[in-house]
Structure formats: structure tokens, C-alpha cells
Design a protein around this motif. Structure first.
Motif, PDB file in Angstrom:
ATOM      1  N   ALA A 159      -4.654   7.212   4.056  1.00  0.00           N
ATOM      2  CA  ALA A 159      -4.324   6.843   2.676  1.00  0.00           C
ATOM      3  C   ALA A 159      -3.796   5.420   2.604  1.00  0.00           C
ATOM      4  O   ALA A 159      -4.159   4.649   1.699  1.00  0.00           O
ATOM      5  CB  ALA A 159      -3.303   7.820   2.102  1.00  0.00           C
ATOM      6  N   THR A 168       0.836  -1.190   0.000  1.00  0.00           N
ATOM      7  CA  THR A 168       0.000   0.000   0.000  1.00  0.00           C
ATOM      8  C   THR A 168       0.875   1.246   0.000  1.00  0.00           C
ATOM      9  O   THR A 168       2.086   1.172   0.239  1.00  0.00           O
ATOM     10  CB  THR A 168      -0.967   0.001   1.199  1.00  0.00           C
ATOM     11  OG1 THR A 168      -1.872   1.091   1.054  1.00  0.00           O
ATOM     12  CG2 THR A 168      -0.243   0.106   2.524  1.00  0.00           C
ATOM     13  N   ASN A 174      -5.833   2.675   0.377  1.00  0.00           N
ATOM     14  CA  ASN A 174      -5.178   1.981  -0.728  1.00  0.00           C
ATOM     15  C   ASN A 174      -4.975   0.504  -0.406  1.00  0.00           C
ATOM     16  O   ASN A 174      -5.072  -0.353  -1.284  1.00  0.00           O
ATOM     17  CB  ASN A 174      -3.838   2.650  -1.044  1.00  0.00           C
ATOM     18  CG  ASN A 174      -4.018   3.995  -1.733  1.00  0.00           C
ATOM     19  OD1 ASN A 174      -4.919   4.159  -2.554  1.00  0.00           O
ATOM     20  ND2 ASN A 174      -3.186   4.955  -1.397  1.00  0.00           N
ATOM     21  N   GLY A 183       0.880   5.874   0.453  1.00  0.00           N
ATOM     22  CA  GLY A 183       0.214   7.070   0.963  1.00  0.00           C
ATOM     23  C   GLY A 183       0.965   7.610   2.163  1.00  0.00           C
ATOM     24  O   GLY A 183       1.589   6.854   2.905  1.00  0.00           O
ATOM     25  N   ARG A 184       0.870   8.905   2.377  1.00  0.00           N
ATOM     26  CA  ARG A 184       1.658   9.539   3.441  1.00  0.00           C
ATOM     27  C   ARG A 184       0.896   9.658   4.760  1.00  0.00           C
ATOM     28  O   ARG A 184       1.428  10.205   5.722  1.00  0.00           O
ATOM     29  CB  ARG A 184       2.134  10.924   2.988  1.00  0.00           C
ATOM     30  CG  ARG A 184       3.118  10.862   1.830  1.00  0.00           C
ATOM     31  CD  ARG A 184       3.676  12.227   1.486  1.00  0.00           C
ATOM     32  NE  ARG A 184       4.625  12.157   0.390  1.00  0.00           N
ATOM     33  CZ  ARG A 184       5.920  11.881   0.525  1.00  0.00           C
ATOM     34  NH1 ARG A 184       6.421  11.636   1.729  1.00  0.00           N
ATOM     35  NH2 ARG A 184       6.716  11.854  -0.517  1.00  0.00           N
TER      36      ARG A 184
END
Length: 226
Positions: free
Chosen positions: A79, A72, A83, A74-75
Motif C-alpha cells: 500500500a 504516502t 500510494n 497504508g499499513r
């Protein structure tokens, strides 16, 4: 009984997003599955985007892989979770990889709560493996080569992770990554490790012994002799 049951506890995975390598190595029967991450996707020229991940998964399962690990991204925890859910929804045979950061832990806990299998990745220390086990992760992935590059005793630290997990009665597997040679794999197996992911280059080295090559050729010559 599954194919993996027949192999005992040993579980090997192929660490690449290159489908050409999958076609070469999956038919050997050695590999339980495939591992990928955004770095490997970039090396294979594949965008880290959900439509591309779906197409990649379709290819992997069409080639017969039993398990596909996809990371996965995202920060934020939100997120990473969103994801991760989207990746897991592609196929039930997917394991979602999550970096072992604070945000990753939050996302992983939420994913596990809904029965999604996870690998906590980028593990570099025993306390991180302990955290992964506490989260109920299916795998924790330490990076042997990178640990050694940083001046740490990679093999010793990973062996300690394995001992800790077994002592705690956890079913989590220590998935050793960043292996640089077949000798690395054999050395760690002698220390009790049983789950490894490695590149096609290391896969080729598993069969590279001049004595084996010479013996196989001698067998063929003898078979062809009238």
C-alpha cells in the motif's frame, strides 16, 4: 543556476498544508519548498486521499513552490508503494515521504528503483539515518522537538546523524523537523546542519527582533523627513 544554488547548501522548507500560510510565506523567497504529512493535512481540514492531494499539489505549484513533500500512507509495504507511486505521478517536483519502518523500507527501495525521490521520515536515531542513507533516500527527517520531549538529546543525536552522513560520503540531506523556535534552527545550523522544515510560527520568529523593528522604523522616519 537554480535559486537553491544561489543559497549554497542551506535549504529551508515550510512545514504546513495550509495554503493560506503558503501564500503568506512563499513570496519571501526563503523557502525551497513545502513539507506536509497526514497530521498536517488533518489540521488543515484536508482528507488524506489522492484527489485531495492532487488539488493541494496544484495549489502549491501555482504559488511557486520548488518542491513539495507529500507522505504516502497504508499499513503494508504494498500500500505504501502503490500510494507513493500515485503521489509521485502527480508532478515530478514531488518528493514522497515514507516512514522508516520495515514496511516503509521495502516500499522506499521499490520507489527509488524507479527514480522516485524519497524522504525517510519519523527518524529518531542515528542507526535509522544510516538505514535511510543505505536506501539512497534524498532526505532523512528527524523530529527534534519530539526527541527532546522523549528525554533524548535531540540536537546531539541529529548532529551525529549529519556527521555520519558526511563521513559516509552520502548526498542525503538531514531534514530537521519538529523545530519549536528560531533558536533551535540557529543552534543546529551552528552544529553543521543545513536543511530544515518548520511551521509558519517559527518562520515569523525569524524576523522577530525588537531592535530590527526599531531600526526599520527609524529608517522610514528618516526617509520621510524633509
Amino acid at each position: 543556476m537554480t535559486a537553491d544554488d544561489n543559497r549554497g547548501r542551506i535549504r529551508l522548507l515550510l512545514d504546513t498544508a495550509d495554503s493560506k500560510a503558503w501564500r503568506e510565506w512563499l513570496p519571501t523567497g526563503l523557502f525551497h519548498g513545502v513539507t506536509t504529512n497526514p497530521t498536517l493535512l488533518a489540521a488543515a481540514g484536508i482528507p488524506c486521499a489522492l484527489p485531495d492531494l492532487r488539488r493541494l499539489a496544484d495549489t502549491a505549484f501555482a504559488l511557486g513552490t520548488g518542491e513539495l513533500q507529500m507522505q504516502t500512507f497504508g499499513r503494508s509495504a504494498e500500500a505504501l508503494e502503490a500510494n507513493g507511486r500515485a503521489i509521485a505521478a502527480i508532478d515530478h517536483r514531488i518528493v514522497v515521504k515514507v516512514p522508516i519502518t520495515r514496511e516503509g523500507a521495502i516500499a522506499a527501495a521499490r520507489l527509488k528503483a524507479d527514480g522516485i525521490r524519497i524522504t525517510m521520515t519519523a527518524v529518531y536515531a542515528s542507526h535509522q539515518a544510516l538505514s535511510a542513507a543505505a536506501l539512497g533516500a534524498d532526505y532523512a527527517a528527524p523530529y527534534l522537538g519530539r526527541m527532546n520531549d522523549a528525554g533524548r538529546d535531540g540536537a546531539g543525536e541529529i548532529a551525529a546523524m549529519q556527521a555520519m552522513v558526511r563521513s559516509a560520503g552520502s548526498a542525503m540531506r538531514i531534514l530537521v523537523a519538529s523545530l519549536r523556535s528560531a533558536e533551535d534552527l540557529a543552534r543546529l545550523a551552528a552544529l553543521g546542519l543545513d536543511t530544515f522544515t518548520f511551521s509558519p510560527k517559527v518562520a515569523a520568529a525569524l524576523f522577530a527582533d525588537p531592535l530590527t523593528t526599531a531600526a526599520a522604523e527609524a529608517f522610514e522616519v528618516a526617509a520621510e523627513t524633509p
